[in-house]
Design an enzyme around this catalytic site. Structure first.
Site, PDB file in Angstrom:
ATOM      1  N   VAL A  22      77.768 -27.521  20.864  1.00 17.24           N
ATOM      2  CA  VAL A  22      78.825 -28.409  21.346  1.00 17.24           C
ATOM      3  C   VAL A  22      80.124 -28.164  20.559  1.00 17.24           C
ATOM      4  CG1 VAL A  22      78.580 -30.438  19.814  1.00 17.24           C
ATOM      5  CG2 VAL A  22      79.135 -30.776  22.244  1.00 17.24           C
ATOM      6  N   SER A  23      79.990 -27.486  19.407  1.00 16.94           N
ATOM      7  CA  SER A  23      81.121 -27.301  18.500  1.00 16.94           C
ATOM      8  C   SER A  23      81.764 -25.930  18.679  1.00 16.94           C
ATOM      9  CB  SER A  23      80.615 -27.465  17.055  1.00 16.94           C
ATOM     10  OG  SER A  23      81.369 -26.698  16.152  1.00 16.94           O
ATOM     11  N   PRO A  24      83.047 -25.886  19.092  1.00 14.36           N
ATOM     12  CA  PRO A  24      83.716 -24.599  19.298  1.00 14.36           C
ATOM     13  C   PRO A  24      83.912 -23.828  17.995  1.00 14.36           C
ATOM     14  CG  PRO A  24      85.293 -26.401  19.521  1.00 14.36           C
ATOM     15  CD  PRO A  24      83.933 -27.028  19.411  1.00 14.36           C
TER      16      PRO A  24
END
Length: 229
Positions: free
Chosen positions: A15-17
């Protein structure tokens, strides 16, 4: 004489770029530096809750900055990062619990290496952070796994495993490991140097990390910079 490889753990959530950027760099450097990279898929939601941190996207000025920052970083790191049309829905409403359980299940059944974990993680990032696609539904997870080269039989098995208590507990336990080290966000890189864990947060500490482990930082694309020399 070759010194023994330094163990480096990478805690991440798709979910974390910024985790995607950190992940690609560590995958590029695993054969450049004398390291043994251990992928540790975990749940960012649990880290935020457990550490009392707030996501940067919830502060308007930080959100504006982050959007611009990711755009610049995507070019610099050469990662095809494109924010989803509704980042809030993708990151906070939908989240990544089912996706990270799926990745944990892939890791649990993969023997001898982590090629599948690496490929499946990358395909999930590609969906949410490049193609604006879902990563919560079983069909979405299956599609990512198929692109990563898993067979239909393997995908069915991983989907079943991903809802089991064993896998839910595995993901919880990895997330707790990160909290115990002092995590407050991802990506989190833990370098084991002389028996001590050195923790680095974010995707902009590689130069410092290289210094701490006695290696050289050759930029985001070590293959290319070596060719230029």
């Amino acid at each position: 004489m070759m010194t023994s490889k330094k163990v480096i753990e990478l805690f991440y959530d798709v979910v974390s770029p910024y985790s995607w950027l950190g992940f690609e760099i560590m995958c590029r450097y695993r054969n450049v530096w004398n390291i043994e990279l251990k992928l540790r898929p975990a749940f960012l939601g649990g880290i935020m809750q457990g550490s009392g941190n707030k996501p940067p996207g919830l502060v308007p000025n930080k959100f504006m900055y982050m959007t611009k920052d990711l755009n610049r970083l995507a070019q610099y790191f050469d990662v095809p990062l494109q924010p989803p049309s509704d980042p809030f829905e993708a990151m906070f409403k939908k989240g990544s619990l089912s996706a990270m359980r799926f990745v944990a299940a892939v890791q649990e059944r993969e023997k001898g290496g982590d090629k599948q974990v690496e490929q499946v993680s990358r395909e999930l990032w590609r969906r949410i952070w490049s193609e604006d696609k879902d990563i919560t539904e079983p069909a979405s997870l299956s599609e990512a796994a198929k692109k990563a080269g898993l067979s239909d039989g393997e995908i069915k098995e991983v989907l079943q495993m991903s809802t089991s208590k064993e896998i839910k507990d595995k993901l919880k336990s990895t997330t707790q490991d990160a909290l115990d080290i002092g995590a407050f966000g991802f990506p989190l890189v833990v370098c084991h140097v002389d028996g001590k864990p050195e923790m680095f947060f974010g995707s902009d500490r590689f130069e410092l990390m290289a210094h701490c482990i006695g290696e050289k930082w050759l930029g985001p694309q070590p293959g290319k910079s070596a060719a230029k020399l």
